[in-house]
Design an enzyme around this catalytic site. Structure first.
Site, PDB file in Angstrom:
ATOM      1  N   LYS A 141       0.825  -1.216   0.000  1.00 30.21           N
ATOM      2  CA  LYS A 141       0.000   0.000   0.000  1.00 30.21           C
ATOM      3  C   LYS A 141       0.853   1.257   0.000  1.00 30.21           C
ATOM      4  O   LYS A 141       2.027   1.242   0.345  1.00 30.21           O
ATOM      5  CB  LYS A 141      -0.991  -0.050   1.169  1.00 30.21           C
ATOM      6  N   ARG A 179      -3.266 -10.169   4.913  1.00 27.82           N
ATOM      7  CA  ARG A 179      -3.645 -10.229   3.498  1.00 27.82           C
ATOM      8  C   ARG A 179      -2.471  -9.670   2.695  1.00 27.82           C
ATOM      9  O   ARG A 179      -2.138  -8.492   2.822  1.00 27.82           O
ATOM     10  CB  ARG A 179      -4.912  -9.390   3.291  1.00 27.82           C
TER      11      ARG A 179
HETATM   12  C1  7PJ Z   1      -8.001  -4.824   1.823  1.00 29.63           C
HETATM   13  C2  7PJ Z   1      -9.001  -5.687   1.433  1.00 29.63           C
HETATM   14  C3  7PJ Z   1      -7.622  -4.782   3.214  1.00 29.63           C
HETATM   15  C4  7PJ Z   1      -9.294  -6.449   3.595  1.00 29.63           C
HETATM   16  C5  7PJ Z   1      -8.280  -4.598  -0.295  1.00 29.63           C
HETATM   17  C6  7PJ Z   1      -5.482  -3.355  -1.816  1.00 29.63           C
HETATM   18  C7  7PJ Z   1      -6.842  -2.815  -1.908  1.00 29.63           C
HETATM   19  N1  7PJ Z   1      -9.656  -6.511   2.296  1.00 29.63           N
HETATM   20  N2  7PJ Z   1      -9.170  -5.540   0.106  1.00 29.63           N
HETATM   21  N3  7PJ Z   1      -8.316  -5.618   4.041  1.00 29.63           N
HETATM   22  N4  7PJ Z   1      -7.541  -4.164   0.749  1.00 29.63           N
HETATM   23  N5  7PJ Z   1      -9.926  -7.241   4.470  1.00 29.63           N
HETATM   24  O1  7PJ Z   1      -5.206  -4.555  -1.778  1.00 29.63           O
HETATM   25  O2  7PJ Z   1      -4.577  -2.468  -1.813  1.00 29.63           O
HETATM   26  O3  7PJ Z   1      -6.773  -4.023   3.680  1.00 29.63           O
HETATM   27  S1  7PJ Z   1      -8.148  -4.048  -1.917  1.00 29.63           S
END
Ligand code: 7PJ
Length: 355
Positions: A297, A332
């Protein structure tokens, strides 16, 4: 739901043998059931109050006769049951599979069903406990995706993963996609809107038996990075997640099926993201497993270089370690193998010579 009268932010973490010793001597308390222990906590007055923050030793907290303290401690220290069938006694990795033409870090690479299935298999081989399949980019500035397009992207991928060894999570804000995903074998509904985007989502979780990740976001992806403001980002995100867990419970979704995520980068400035990272331990007071999504990020580039998402893996590993050090249970990530290596070496380095 009323805001909390006060908050406890565990600090002074012990690992391995040192944690065991301090727990048996009554000098520490288990963080989310252990194996990490905390020796003190910052007592933070509620948002309406005006008291001072102070540090309280764990043994004084444990000996407190205050019923509110006992209630928060029970949530902070209680053992978490398995989430979506996965034991939480070691950090779990959720590998990211974007089936979107515009995803910010691997845009277009995995937009074909076969490529996505192969990528998911590679992530599982690298040690992913969960693979998160998403067909709607929610990066800052992105537009919403039509239901039919999203369905056509993700459901064939899930079908291609039948019999897969990692648990499957569906990253969506739509109840109909979550229901179709559950039929195709998904076990987790990962909703960046914490079941608020689609009014049918609470019932979809209650009826399908899916586990759910409730993530905090401020505003819509399209505009969320336009000058987000908070009085106290950590406490506001905590209260929001507590309210969403309560809403899920009222809809018949057992807490054991729920996890919470502070939503790094979703309506947050660099300072907001860093404040959340530094206070992740406080979120164990929600009484549910925590998930952290910091991988690649933008805030990483704001801390130290890293202009492109692909150049942010070292910072992503460090963010995962910062979370694991505070007892966060799930991460994640894009680079499963790299994160696994980083967490494994960190773990050996803090265990304290257990043989
Ligand atoms: C997240 C997500 C996160 C959860 C995305 C990216 C944007 N789901 N989906 N937590 N981020 N639970 O991967 O930069 O931080 S999409």
């Amino acid at each position: 739901m009323a805001d909390a009268p006060f908050y406890l932010r565990p600090l002074g973490f012990l690992y391995g043998d040192a944690a065991k010793g301090a727990l048996s001597d009554g000098l520490a308390l288990p963080l989310a059931g252990g194996p990490i222990a905390f020796t003190a906590a910052e007592l933070i007055p509620g948002r309406a109050g005006n008291g001072e923050r102070r540090l309280v030793p764990a043994k004084d907290l444990a000996g407190s006769r205050d019923a509110d303290i006992a209630a928060v401690l029970a949530r902070l220290a209680g053992l978490r049951p398995p989430f979506a069938g996965l034991a939480l006694d070691r950090p779990l990795l959720m590998g990211i599979v974007n089936v979107t033409p515009d995803s910010f870090s691997d845009g277009g690479l995995y937009d074909k069903t076969e490529g996505a299935v192969m990528h998911a298999a590679a992530l599982a081989k690298a040690g992913a406990d969960i693979v998160d399949i998403g067909g709607e980019s929610t990066r800052p500035g992105s537009d919403a995706v039509q239901e039919a397009d999203e369905r056509a992207r993700v459901i064939p991928v899930l079908e291609g993963l039948s019999g897969f060894r990692a648990a499957i999570s569906i990253d969506t804000r739509k109840a109909s996609i979550a229901r179709a995903a559950a039929k195709a074998g998904a076990k987790i509904f990962n909703d960046v809107s914490a079941l608020t985007y689609d009014p049918a989502s609470l019932a979809a979780v209650a009826e399908t038996g899916l586990a759910v990740v409730l993530m905090h976001a401020k505003g819509e992806p399209k505009t969320m990075q336009d000058d987000p403001r908070y009085d106290d980002v950590v406490l506001e995100v905590f209260d929001y997640l507590a309210a969403r867990i309560a809403a899920a419970e009222s809809a018949g979704i057992d807490r054991a099926r729920t996890a919470a995520d502070p939503g790094i980068g979703f309506g947050k400035t660099l300072a907001h993201n860093l404040a959340l990272l530094a206070s992740l331990s406080l979120f164990h007071g929600l009484g549910v497993p925590l998930l952290l999504g910091a991988s690649r990020k933008r805030f990483i580039g704001g801390v130290s270089g890293g202009e492109t998402p692909q150049s942010r893996d070292p910072g992503s590993y460090a963010a995962a370690i910062a979370g694991a050090a505070q007892g966060v249970q799930m991460f994640r990530v894009h680079d499963v193998a790299g994160t696994r290596q980083a967490l494994a070496v960190w773990h050996e380095g803090v265990r304290g010579g257990t043989v």
